[in-house]
Design a protein around this motif. Structure first.
Motif, PDB file in Angstrom:
ATOM      1  N   SER A  64       0.648  -1.207   0.295  1.00  0.00           N
ATOM      2  CA  SER A  64      -0.196   0.066   0.204  1.00  0.00           C
ATOM      3  C   SER A  64       0.969   1.226   0.044  1.00  0.00           C
ATOM      4  O   SER A  64       0.993   1.938   0.886  1.00  0.00           O
ATOM      5  CB  SER A  64      -0.949   0.112   1.320  1.00  0.00           C
ATOM      6  OG  SER A  64      -1.620  -1.170   1.236  1.00  0.00           O
ATOM      7  N   ASP A  65       1.456   1.424  -1.126  1.00  0.00           N
ATOM      8  CA  ASP A  65       2.400   2.623  -1.298  1.00  0.00           C
ATOM      9  C   ASP A  65       1.619   3.931  -1.283  1.00  0.00           C
ATOM     10  O   ASP A  65       2.328   4.990  -1.245  1.00  0.00           O
ATOM     11  CB  ASP A  65       3.484   2.482  -2.613  1.00  0.00           C
ATOM     12  CG  ASP A  65       4.762   3.335  -2.535  1.00  0.00           C
ATOM     13  OD1 ASP A  65       4.882   3.791  -1.389  1.00  0.00           O
ATOM     14  OD2 ASP A  65       5.258   3.469  -3.394  1.00  0.00           O
ATOM     15  N   ASN A  66       0.487   4.006  -1.482  1.00  0.00           N
ATOM     16  CA  ASN A  66      -0.426   5.303  -1.787  1.00  0.00           C
ATOM     17  C   ASN A  66      -0.942   5.846  -0.500  1.00  0.00           C
ATOM     18  O   ASN A  66      -1.631   6.677  -0.497  1.00  0.00           O
ATOM     19  CB  ASN A  66      -1.363   5.037  -2.988  1.00  0.00           C
ATOM     20  CG  ASN A  66      -0.654   4.625  -4.249  1.00  0.00           C
ATOM     21  OD1 ASN A  66       0.379   5.165  -4.492  1.00  0.00           O
ATOM     22  ND2 ASN A  66      -1.486   3.700  -4.689  1.00  0.00           N
ATOM     23  N   ILE A  67      -0.560   5.003   0.648  1.00  0.00           N
ATOM     24  CA  ILE A  67      -1.258   5.500   1.931  1.00  0.00           C
ATOM     25  C   ILE A  67      -0.556   7.015   2.350  1.00  0.00           C
ATOM     26  O   ILE A  67       0.696   7.057   2.414  1.00  0.00           O
ATOM     27  CB  ILE A  67      -1.007   4.386   3.205  1.00  0.00           C
ATOM     28  CG1 ILE A  67      -1.939   3.156   2.653  1.00  0.00           C
ATOM     29  CG2 ILE A  67      -1.421   4.974   4.346  1.00  0.00           C
ATOM     30  CD1 ILE A  67      -1.587   2.254   3.715  1.00  0.00           C
ATOM     31  N   PRO A  68      -1.379   7.982   2.713  1.00  0.00           N
ATOM     32  CA  PRO A  68      -0.602   9.291   3.040  1.00  0.00           C
ATOM     33  C   PRO A  68       0.372   9.089   4.415  1.00  0.00           C
ATOM     34  O   PRO A  68       0.070   8.321   5.298  1.00  0.00           O
ATOM     35  CB  PRO A  68      -1.584  10.087   3.463  1.00  0.00           C
ATOM     36  CG  PRO A  68      -2.985   9.453   2.712  1.00  0.00           C
ATOM     37  CD  PRO A  68      -2.654   7.960   2.615  1.00  0.00           C
ATOM     38  N   GLY A  69       1.503   9.772   4.076  1.00  0.00           N
ATOM     39  CA  GLY A  69       2.609   9.422   5.183  1.00  0.00           C
ATOM     40  C   GLY A  69       3.403   8.236   5.148  1.00  0.00           C
ATOM     41  O   GLY A  69       4.308   7.800   6.134  1.00  0.00           O
ATOM     42  N   MET A  70       3.162   7.330   4.291  1.00  0.00           N
ATOM     43  CA  MET A  70       3.687   5.986   4.352  1.00  0.00           C
ATOM     44  C   MET A  70       5.300   6.219   4.040  1.00  0.00           C
ATOM     45  O   MET A  70       6.094   5.389   4.267  1.00  0.00           O
ATOM     46  CB  MET A  70       3.462   5.196   3.109  1.00  0.00           C
ATOM     47  CG  MET A  70       3.744   3.682   3.097  1.00  0.00           C
ATOM     48  SD  MET A  70       3.953   3.130   4.680  1.00  0.00           S
ATOM     49  CE  MET A  70       2.367   2.860   4.832  1.00  0.00           C
ATOM     50  N   SER A  71       5.692   7.237   3.272  1.00  0.00           N
ATOM     51  CA  SER A  71       7.120   7.807   3.157  1.00  0.00           C
ATOM     52  C   SER A  71       7.769   8.033   4.116  1.00  0.00           C
ATOM     53  O   SER A  71       8.941   7.652   4.637  1.00  0.00           O
ATOM     54  CB  SER A  71       7.159   8.749   2.027  1.00  0.00           C
ATOM     55  OG  SER A  71       6.765   9.811   2.655  1.00  0.00           O
ATOM     56  N   VAL A  72       7.048   8.465   5.199  1.00  0.00           N
ATOM     57  CA  VAL A  72       7.857   8.914   6.595  1.00  0.00           C
ATOM     58  C   VAL A  72       7.744   7.364   7.383  1.00  0.00           C
ATOM     59  O   VAL A  72       8.886   7.250   7.923  1.00  0.00           O
ATOM     60  CB  VAL A  72       7.051   9.859   7.305  1.00  0.00           C
ATOM     61  CG1 VAL A  72       7.531  10.241   8.754  1.00  0.00           C
ATOM     62  CG2 VAL A  72       6.899  11.131   6.616  1.00  0.00           C
ATOM     63  N   LEU A  73       6.812   6.849   7.345  1.00  0.00           N
ATOM     64  CA  LEU A  73       6.841   5.325   7.988  1.00  0.00           C
ATOM     65  C   LEU A  73       7.910   4.343   7.462  1.00  0.00           C
ATOM     66  O   LEU A  73       8.419   3.566   8.178  1.00  0.00           O
ATOM     67  CB  LEU A  73       5.484   4.670   8.005  1.00  0.00           C
ATOM     68  CG  LEU A  73       4.309   5.505   8.836  1.00  0.00           C
ATOM     69  CD1 LEU A  73       2.883   4.670   8.686  1.00  0.00           C
ATOM     70  CD2 LEU A  73       4.757   5.602  10.353  1.00  0.00           C
ATOM     71  N   ARG A  74       7.991   4.536   6.346  1.00  0.00           N
ATOM     72  CA  ARG A  74       9.204   3.742   5.438  1.00  0.00           C
ATOM     73  C   ARG A  74      10.377   3.812   6.233  1.00  0.00           C
ATOM     74  O   ARG A  74      11.398   3.168   5.887  1.00  0.00           O
ATOM     75  CB  ARG A  74       8.925   3.861   4.106  1.00  0.00           C
ATOM     76  CG  ARG A  74       9.816   2.952   3.103  1.00  0.00           C
ATOM     77  CD  ARG A  74       9.798   3.064   1.878  1.00  0.00           C
ATOM     78  NE  ARG A  74       8.386   3.020   1.143  1.00  0.00           N
ATOM     79  CZ  ARG A  74       7.796   3.832   0.615  1.00  0.00           C
ATOM     80  NH1 ARG A  74       8.352   4.983   0.657  1.00  0.00           N
ATOM     81  NH2 ARG A  74       6.758   3.647   0.304  1.00  0.00           N
ATOM     82  N   LEU A  75      10.472   5.152   6.846  1.00  0.00           N
ATOM     83  CA  LEU A  75      11.941   5.523   7.428  1.00  0.00           C
ATOM     84  C   LEU A  75      12.355   4.596   8.414  1.00  0.00           C
ATOM     85  O   LEU A  75      13.425   4.596   8.978  1.00  0.00           O
ATOM     86  CB  LEU A  75      11.785   6.899   8.093  1.00  0.00           C
ATOM     87  CG  LEU A  75      11.912   8.139   6.734  1.00  0.00           C
ATOM     88  CD1 LEU A  75      11.867   9.348   7.374  1.00  0.00           C
ATOM     89  CD2 LEU A  75      13.150   7.944   5.850  1.00  0.00           C
ATOM     90  N   LEU A  76      11.143   3.999   9.052  1.00  0.00           N
ATOM     91  CA  LEU A  76      11.343   2.862  10.144  1.00  0.00           C
ATOM     92  C   LEU A  76      12.296   1.763   9.822  1.00  0.00           C
ATOM     93  O   LEU A  76      13.232   0.992  10.666  1.00  0.00           O
ATOM     94  CB  LEU A  76      10.175   2.414  10.692  1.00  0.00           C
ATOM     95  CG  LEU A  76       9.277   3.427  11.627  1.00  0.00           C
ATOM     96  CD1 LEU A  76       7.910   2.629  11.833  1.00  0.00           C
ATOM     97  CD2 LEU A  76      10.100   3.956  12.985  1.00  0.00           C
ATOM     98  N   ARG A  77      12.449   1.481   8.548  1.00  0.00           N
ATOM     99  CA  ARG A  77      13.155   0.469   8.003  1.00  0.00           C
ATOM    100  C   ARG A  77      14.784   0.609   8.390  1.00  0.00           C
ATOM    101  O   ARG A  77      15.783  -0.196   8.756  1.00  0.00           O
ATOM    102  CB  ARG A  77      13.207   0.082   6.619  1.00  0.00           C
ATOM    103  CG  ARG A  77      11.687  -0.392   6.142  1.00  0.00           C
ATOM    104  CD  ARG A  77      11.507  -0.385   4.667  1.00  0.00           C
ATOM    105  NE  ARG A  77      11.744   0.827   4.151  1.00  0.00           N
ATOM    106  CZ  ARG A  77      11.632   0.868   2.647  1.00  0.00           C
ATOM    107  NH1 ARG A  77      11.675  -0.464   1.855  1.00  0.00           N
ATOM    108  NH2 ARG A  77      12.133   1.925   2.111  1.00  0.00           N
ATOM    109  N   ALA A  78      15.052   2.072   8.342  1.00  0.00           N
ATOM    110  CA  ALA A  78      16.423   2.277   8.494  1.00  0.00           C
ATOM    111  C   ALA A  78      16.646   2.018   9.977  1.00  0.00           C
ATOM    112  O   ALA A  78      18.062   1.606  10.261  1.00  0.00           O
ATOM    113  CB  ALA A  78      16.712   3.724   8.286  1.00  0.00           C
TER     114      ALA A  78
END
Length: 417
Positions: free
Chosen positions: A287-301
């Motif tokens: 679900s790449d189109n969820i708002p704010g997902m780009s910020v949550l993806r930073l958790l992978r770091a």
């Protein structure tokens, strides 16, 4: 009568006397009448009688020894790593045939082994092993979970050898008398969980996961450095890496949950962290189109922090930092108090005093800034100054100015002004 073990004349008799005087004898032997005792704590299967750091031999009888924290309870003998992790495996006394050490005679073996014809192979194999003076072995049944494996432990001294062997023998004898020690039949799913856990917590498995975490962190660094364009081949390559590592870490989390759920898994905070990171990674993939997902993806770091769990030396650093937080907080409070005192003094003496501060340099175009109240007439042309009266106007402003002095930011200009 040789009711006490070892008996007078035994090579460990003097060690037994020393251990008895030191108050380090084995747990008292439970009698049949103890089953009706009001204090049911003595029947608890998980009560710890003894815990010590010992050397334990690998699964091969001629393999190397590794340091392990061995714990003796009423119903089982467990061993764990020395880095504070959970137990690797339990050796239930219902699966143990007997115990032997270097000084065991034939009569000792009859007392320390289950005298049944079906255990003759285990008895014969244990009798032939060559042991060191401070080694003792725990022999399991061929039809049990451990498939007749012989566990070899090495204790620091003969005194410890006496206590460990005597304790295990007493607990084996009273196993049938303990109400709470009867755990019932072990189903195949429990055997499978124990096997998976034993392989999962091994150093080889943990090092492999640590390498994958380091590779994932390096890929995140390269992706931030290269910043591939959307739709390019490089972006597709990083996407393949992301999918592969996410699937691998998801499988690793599922294995961990299968092996340690529920109590051990929930009690470890690192498992909660792994679960959150894996869930965020899975959601970001589908679900790449969820708002704010780009910020949550930073958790992978932040997945790299899992290295602190799997590398003992890094975990020691984290534990040391955690233990240093209380004294560091006390030192911070002391610095704040001293800074507050000097801030009150600064407001008292300098609240109505203008301090000259530089505002421009030779590489900047001339001209007063908007907040400039006065330019000193005698200053060099390459420097312009302003006179500020708000550096110590009130307490909190003075605290901020003193913080700048404390960190070395323009402290020389404040002193000269």
């Amino acid at each position: 009568s040789r009711s006490a073990y070892p008996w007078p004349g035994h090579p460990l008799c003097c060690a037994a006397c020393r251990a008895r005087r030191a108050g380090r004898m084995a747990p008292p032997e439970l009698k049949r009448g103890d089953l009706n005792h009001k204090n049911k704590q003595c029947l608890d299967a998980d009560i710890i009688w003894r815990e010590q750091k010992l050397l334990m031999q690998s699964s091969h009888l001629e393999g190397p020894f590794y340091p392990r924290v061995v714990t003796l309870t009423t119903a089982y003998l467990s061993y764990a790593g020395t880095d504070g992790t959970s137990a690797i495996d339990n050796i239930w006394f219902r699966e143990v045939v007997g115990v032997r050490h270097k000084y065991s005679s034939e009569r000792d073996l009859k007392e320390c082994f289950l005298q049944k014809h079906e255990f003759s192979k285990e008895f014969e194999l244990a009798s032939q092993l060559q042991l060191e003076p401070t080694d003792f072995i725990v022999v399991t049944m061929n039809k049990s979970y451990h498939k007749g494996r012989i566990f070899t432990f090495r204790v620091p001294s003969e005194d410890d050898l006496l206590v460990w062997v005597g304790s295990i023998v007493r607990l084996m004898r009273n196993q049938k008398e303990l109400v709470n020690a009867d755990q019932g039949d072990v189903y195949w799913i429990q055997d499978l969980r124990r096997s998976v856990k034993r392989y999962y917590v091994q150093d080889t498995s943990q090092v492999t996961v640590a390498v994958l975490i380091a590779v994932n962190f390096f890929i995140n660094l390269m992706e931030s450095e290269l910043q591939p364009e959307k739709g390019s081949d490089l972006e597709n390559l990083f996407g393949i890496f992301d999918w592969s590592l996410t699937i691998i870490f998801t499988l690793e989390l599922c294995i961990n949950m299968f092996a340690t759920l529920v109590k051990e898994f929930v009690a470890d905070g690192w498992n909660w962290f792994d679960t959150v990171v894996v869930l965020v990674s899975l959601v970001s993939l589908f679900s790449d189109n969820i708002p704010g997902m780009s910020v949550l993806r930073l958790l992978r770091a932040f997945r790299v922090f899992r290295l602190f769990k799997r590398i003992p030396s890094l975990k020691q650093v984290l534990v040391a930092l955690n233990q240093s937080l209380p004294p560091m907080f006390n030192a911070f409070i002391l610095v704040c108090l001293i800074t507050s005192i000097y801030s009150i003094m600064a407001v008292t003496f300098f609240s109505n005093v203008a301090v000259r501060m530089p505002i421009a340099g030779p590489d900047l175009p001339p001209g007063p800034p908007a907040n400039m109240s006065l330019t000193h007439p005698n200053c060099p042309k390459e420097w312009m100054y302003e006179y500020r009266e708000d550096l110590f106007a009130d307490f909190f402003t003075a605290m901020f100015s003193m913080f700048g002095v404390l960190t070395g930011d323009e402290w020389g200009d404040l002193c000269r002004g």
